[in-house]
Design an enzyme around this catalytic site. Structure first.
Site, PDB file in Angstrom:
ATOM      1  N   CYS A   2      21.669  40.277  46.536  1.00 40.94           N
ATOM      2  CA  CYS A   2      20.813  40.660  47.788  1.00 40.94           C
ATOM      3  C   CYS A   2      19.728  41.821  47.732  1.00 40.94           C
ATOM      4  O   CYS A   2      19.742  42.381  46.559  1.00 40.94           O
ATOM      5  CB  CYS A   2      21.815  41.377  49.000  1.00 40.94           C
ATOM      6  SG  CYS A   2      23.185  40.345  49.449  1.00 40.94           S
ATOM      7  N   ARG A  27      17.307  39.659  41.172  1.00 40.23           N
ATOM      8  CA  ARG A  27      18.780  40.207  41.855  1.00 40.23           C
ATOM      9  C   ARG A  27      19.724  39.001  42.024  1.00 40.23           C
ATOM     10  O   ARG A  27      20.908  39.178  42.078  1.00 40.23           O
ATOM     11  CB  ARG A  27      18.702  41.247  42.894  1.00 40.23           C
ATOM     12  CG  ARG A  27      17.937  42.522  42.618  1.00 40.23           C
ATOM     13  CD  ARG A  27      17.661  43.358  43.729  1.00 40.23           C
ATOM     14  NE  ARG A  27      18.798  43.716  44.309  1.00 40.23           N
ATOM     15  CZ  ARG A  27      19.389  45.121  44.213  1.00 40.23           C
ATOM     16  NH1 ARG A  27      18.691  45.873  43.461  1.00 40.23           N
ATOM     17  NH2 ARG A  27      20.458  45.587  44.844  1.00 40.23           N
ATOM     18  N   TRP A  74      22.410  36.849  49.033  1.00 38.75           N
ATOM     19  CA  TRP A  74      23.150  36.259  48.049  1.00 38.75           C
ATOM     20  C   TRP A  74      24.533  36.196  48.914  1.00 38.75           C
ATOM     21  O   TRP A  74      25.318  37.216  49.372  1.00 38.75           O
ATOM     22  CB  TRP A  74      23.690  37.118  46.871  1.00 38.75           C
ATOM     23  CG  TRP A  74      24.369  36.399  45.883  1.00 38.75           C
ATOM     24  CD1 TRP A  74      23.972  35.650  45.016  1.00 38.75           C
ATOM     25  CD2 TRP A  74      25.753  36.566  45.789  1.00 38.75           C
ATOM     26  NE1 TRP A  74      25.098  35.155  44.083  1.00 38.75           N
ATOM     27  CE2 TRP A  74      25.947  35.649  44.448  1.00 38.75           C
ATOM     28  CE3 TRP A  74      26.761  37.136  46.359  1.00 38.75           C
ATOM     29  CZ2 TRP A  74      27.344  35.837  43.906  1.00 38.75           C
ATOM     30  CZ3 TRP A  74      28.077  36.922  45.522  1.00 38.75           C
ATOM     31  CH2 TRP A  74      28.392  36.289  44.691  1.00 38.75           C
ATOM     32  N   ASN A  98      22.760  44.645  52.548  1.00 35.17           N
ATOM     33  CA  ASN A  98      23.594  44.074  51.585  1.00 35.17           C
ATOM     34  C   ASN A  98      24.882  44.934  51.409  1.00 35.17           C
ATOM     35  O   ASN A  98      25.025  45.997  51.739  1.00 35.17           O
ATOM     36  CB  ASN A  98      22.657  45.050  50.357  1.00 35.17           C
ATOM     37  CG  ASN A  98      21.489  44.674  50.022  1.00 35.17           C
ATOM     38  OD1 ASN A  98      20.986  43.669  50.742  1.00 35.17           O
ATOM     39  ND2 ASN A  98      20.510  45.295  49.095  1.00 35.17           N
ATOM     40  N   GLY A  99      25.795  44.115  50.800  1.00 36.23           N
ATOM     41  CA  GLY A  99      27.324  44.409  50.695  1.00 36.23           C
ATOM     42  C   GLY A  99      28.204  43.946  51.534  1.00 36.23           C
ATOM     43  O   GLY A  99      27.860  42.605  52.162  1.00 36.23           O
ATOM     44  N   GLU A 478      29.740  37.019  23.649  1.00 27.44           N
ATOM     45  CA  GLU A 478      28.422  37.173  24.330  1.00 27.44           C
ATOM     46  C   GLU A 478      27.648  35.919  24.430  1.00 27.44           C
ATOM     47  O   GLU A 478      27.100  35.371  25.014  1.00 27.44           O
ATOM     48  CB  GLU A 478      27.767  38.299  23.703  1.00 27.44           C
ATOM     49  CG  GLU A 478      26.064  38.340  23.989  1.00 27.44           C
ATOM     50  CD  GLU A 478      26.000  38.771  25.703  1.00 27.44           C
ATOM     51  OE1 GLU A 478      24.795  38.687  26.115  1.00 27.44           O
ATOM     52  OE2 GLU A 478      26.945  38.666  26.322  1.00 27.44           O
ATOM     53  N   LYS A 482      26.449  33.855  27.450  1.00 30.26           N
ATOM     54  CA  LYS A 482      24.623  33.382  27.646  1.00 30.26           C
ATOM     55  C   LYS A 482      24.698  31.891  27.973  1.00 30.26           C
ATOM     56  O   LYS A 482      23.790  31.489  28.949  1.00 30.26           O
ATOM     57  CB  LYS A 482      24.055  33.528  26.339  1.00 30.26           C
ATOM     58  CG  LYS A 482      23.775  35.344  26.380  1.00 30.26           C
ATOM     59  CD  LYS A 482      22.557  35.531  27.578  1.00 30.26           C
ATOM     60  CE  LYS A 482      22.517  37.355  27.732  1.00 30.26           C
ATOM     61  NZ  LYS A 482      23.798  37.521  28.243  1.00 30.26           N
ATOM     62  N   GLU A 485      26.305  31.061  31.451  1.00 28.41           N
ATOM     63  CA  GLU A 485      25.371  31.401  32.667  1.00 28.41           C
ATOM     64  C   GLU A 485      24.041  30.710  32.758  1.00 28.41           C
ATOM     65  O   GLU A 485      23.549  30.412  33.896  1.00 28.41           O
ATOM     66  CB  GLU A 485      25.540  32.867  32.720  1.00 28.41           C
ATOM     67  CG  GLU A 485      24.814  33.428  31.524  1.00 28.41           C
ATOM     68  CD  GLU A 485      24.756  35.065  31.874  1.00 28.41           C
ATOM     69  OE1 GLU A 485      25.154  35.554  32.784  1.00 28.41           O
ATOM     70  OE2 GLU A 485      24.357  35.565  30.779  1.00 28.41           O
ATOM     71  N   HIS A 501      46.220  29.619  17.417  1.00 28.04           N
ATOM     72  CA  HIS A 501      47.010  29.801  18.352  1.00 28.04           C
ATOM     73  C   HIS A 501      46.868  28.957  19.795  1.00 28.04           C
ATOM     74  O   HIS A 501      47.164  29.671  20.845  1.00 28.04           O
ATOM     75  CB  HIS A 501      47.249  31.416  18.534  1.00 28.04           C
ATOM     76  CG  HIS A 501      47.580  32.243  17.282  1.00 28.04           C
ATOM     77  ND1 HIS A 501      49.205  32.105  17.047  1.00 28.04           N
ATOM     78  CD2 HIS A 501      46.921  32.642  16.260  1.00 28.04           C
ATOM     79  CE1 HIS A 501      49.163  32.677  15.745  1.00 28.04           C
ATOM     80  NE2 HIS A 501      48.008  32.915  15.497  1.00 28.04           N
ATOM     81  N   LYS A 601      21.408  39.571  39.290  1.00 25.78           N
ATOM     82  CA  LYS A 601      21.213  40.788  38.272  1.00 25.78           C
ATOM     83  C   LYS A 601      21.877  41.967  38.539  1.00 25.78           C
ATOM     84  O   LYS A 601      22.698  42.390  37.470  1.00 25.78           O
ATOM     85  CB  LYS A 601      19.728  40.887  38.182  1.00 25.78           C
ATOM     86  CG  LYS A 601      19.337  41.857  37.204  1.00 25.78           C
ATOM     87  CD  LYS A 601      19.464  41.225  35.826  1.00 25.78           C
ATOM     88  CE  LYS A 601      19.079  42.077  34.604  1.00 25.78           C
ATOM     89  NZ  LYS A 601      19.189  41.354  33.236  1.00 25.78           N
TER      90      LYS A 601
END
Length: 606
Positions: A2, A27, A74, A98-99, A478, A482, A485, A501, A601
């Site tokens: 947001c 964001r 968002w 926001n929130g 990582e 990447k 996403e 395993h 973000k």
């Protein structure tokens, strides 16, 4: 997540608000809207999807007024559609939020029982209804807002305006960042300095629990107890030039290519290349520290996991590595004599901030490793160590990650020196290795074209495995993060020794396995794991230096030959080809590289 913008201006508000919202696109969001106040009347425009959709709506139906608020949403409560998009208007009040209001259902049930009608599925809509309720009870607008804030449980950043109080914005923050901007006869509000960069460089950050009444004369800020307080006005380094894409196709591509420069800046700040590392002002003494907690979310947490290997190997310092979203809920024992490092690009990550507050409450010394020095985590930690990545707009972190690694590598060396576990000769060798990193990253970037061709061959895969050992393990994690996403391909990272395993059951000719194998003390072990994959028909993409590729090339499907690096600095350099690979697979697949679906973000809600 947001984004909020607001202004009290002398010219039409809507175009400036729209520009502010564009700067908050990084964001993450799924709808957007703007409301203005003109001659005592609120009006708004909203649109599902990208800012371009809102821009089209405004072109067809412009908004008048020089006072306004805007929002990128968002979705949390309610579907991502135009009806649920902010701003919400009710009872003569327009609000952006926001929130999450955790007790919204209880409030909504009470208000509906009193005859209030709701138009949306959102938690936010209770706010203007509550304000209207208090107004009818005789409170003025500001007192009604204060009373409403007292009823809200959860996290929020709010900006609102009312029809009967022109030339005024009321803002509040609790658990979500908000800043006030000072212009020449104008006032601004934004989720962060990025939104306000084209308008002003004079920023005032609200502290936790603050709320403020803003007019053309400035802002009167009150704390959670209602007391008038002063907050410093600081100058931000952000500018429109810094946050442009330049000649690059995407922000992420630009930020990948900025890494040699920002790594150089970061290492220079530690005086790497000189006889001795510069020791920053730390809140704890490594020589006497009994234990270190390293905490972050997402990519930042993986920088912390890499640092765990460094601190334990180089400084014999026990490290507890934690994902922030799990840390406080597992009720960890926080023993006196320990310290904690909190890693966040934005410095506003909600889970990391909550973990920081828990650790502070327990009396431990805390260090923030962040990219935004004015952020909540930076302000609330006992000490601050800033990564010098500059503005990072792409949702998928690149240069912030590698500068976090560089900073943590320097800290691990400092810890080894102070704890007497490293000889002067070893320190000199490792400093020399760090000094070479910017040039090695630059050399790696020259591999972009062959990596692009490999990415084309991977664009239609459904599953990918990444494996590595030692410090290559978090880099494998990582790399998988990447890829998933950016491309929406299912990707998983594993410690290479864990293959047998369970994960080896996934290996077949359709599932590429990307092996991160720098020239370290476990290279031979990793090579054995590679052979296990090949024996089961797996296609292997190998990342290693010339010697490693020469030893294993005949077994693999493709290889990326990286510069000769010291094993200590390999995690930094080996991150870059994985960034390029994920970027180019995303481009081939046609996904939204800078703003992947469902992602934000800065994750400012739990």
């Amino acid at each position: 997540m947001c984004g909020i913008v607001g202004l009290l201006g002398r010219q039409l508000a809507a175009p400036l608000l729209l520009e502010g919202l564009r700067r908050l696109e990084y964001r993450g969001y799924d709808s957007a809207g703007i409301a203005t106040l003109e001659r005592g009347r609120l009006d708004r425009r909203r649109a599902e999807g990208k800012i371009a959709n809102l821009e089209a709506v405004l072109a067809a139906r412009p908004l008048a007024g020089t006072v306004g608020i805007g929002h990128t949403r968002w979705a949390t409560h309610g579907q991502p559609n135009e009806t649920n998009a902010h701003p919400h208007i009710a009872e003569g009040v327009a609000v952006v939020h926001n929130g999450i209001i955790e007790n919204f259902q209880e409030l909504r049930d009470r208000l509906e029982a009193e005859g209030h009608r709701f138009d949306t599925e959102t938690d936010t809509e209770v706010i203007p209804h509550l304000i209207g309720r208090y107004r009818r009870q005789g409170l003025d607008a500001v007192a009604a807002v204060a009373a409403t804030l007292g009823e809200l449980h959860g996290a929020y950043a709010l900006a609102l305006m009312t029809e009967d109080v022109p030339d005024c914005l009321v803002v509040a923050r609790k658990g979500s960042p908000l800043a006030i901007g000072y212009g020449n006869g104008e006032m601004y509000v934004g989720s962060d300095a990025m939104a306000l960069a084209p308008l002003t460089d004079r920023i005032q950050y609200l502290e936790e629990g603050d709320w403020a009444v803003i007019d053309f004369d400035g802002a009167v800020i009150r704390n959670e107890d209602g007391e008038v307080v002063e907050r410093p006005i600081v100058r931000t380094a952000y500018s429109g030039a810094l946050i442009g894409k330049g000649n690059h196709r995407h922000f992420m591509e630009k930020e990948i290519y900025e890494q040699p420069a920002v790594l150089g800046d970061t290492l220079t700040a530690f005086q790497v290349g000189q006889a001795r590392l510069a020791i920053p002002d730390l809140p704890f003494d490594f020589a006497t520290l009994q234990r270190l907690h390293v905490i972050g979310c997402g990519t930042a947490s993986l920088a912390g996991l890499t640092a765990k290997y460094w601190f334990e190997r180089l400084a014999a310092l026990p490290v507890d590595w934690d994902i922030a979203s799990e840390f406080r809920y597992r009720e960890p024992p926080l023993i006196p004599g320990a310290g904690a490092i909190f890693i966040s690009q934005s410095g506003e990550t909600a889970d990391t901030l909550a973990a920081l507050r828990l650790v502070r409450q327990a009396g431990l010394a805390t260090l923030a490793l962040v990219n935004v020095p004015e952020s909540s985590i930076a302000r609330e930690a006992h000490g601050l160590l800033r990564t010098l990545a500059g503005p990072e707009i792409g949702v998928a972190s690149t240069k912030a990650f590698t500068t976090q690694l560089a900073s943590l590598a320097c800290l691990a060396l400092i810890a080894g020196e102070e704890r007497g576990t490293l000889t002067p000769e070893t320190v000199t060798r490792l400093l020399t290795a760090l000094e070479a990193v910017p040039a090695q990253v630059l050399e790696t970037l020259e591999l972009a074209e062959p990596i692009r061709h490999i990415a084309e061959a991977l664009k239609d895969v459904r599953d990918v495995l990444f494996i590595g050992r030692g410090t290559a393990f978090p880099i494998a994690l990582e790399g998988a993060l990447k890829l998933k996403e950016l491309t929406y391909v299912h990707a998983e990272g594993y410690a290479a020794g864990e293959l047998k395993h369970g994960p080896i059951a996934l290996v077949d000719e359709h599932t590429p396995v990307i092996v991160v194998a720098p020239p370290d003390h476990v290279f031979e072990k990793t090579a054995s794991n590679l052979q296990e994959v090949v024996a089961r028909g797996g296609r292997v993409l190998l990342l290693s230096d010339a010697a490693g590729v020469n030893a294993l090339e005949r077994y693999v499907w493709r290889a990326i030959t990286l510069p000769d690096v010291d094993p200590f600095t390999a995690p930094i350099v080996y991150s870059v080809p994985l960034q390029l690979l994920a970027y180019h697979v995303a481009v081939w697949r046609g996904t939204d590289v800078d703003q992947p679906r469902n992602l934000a973000k800065s994750v400012t809600v739990e």
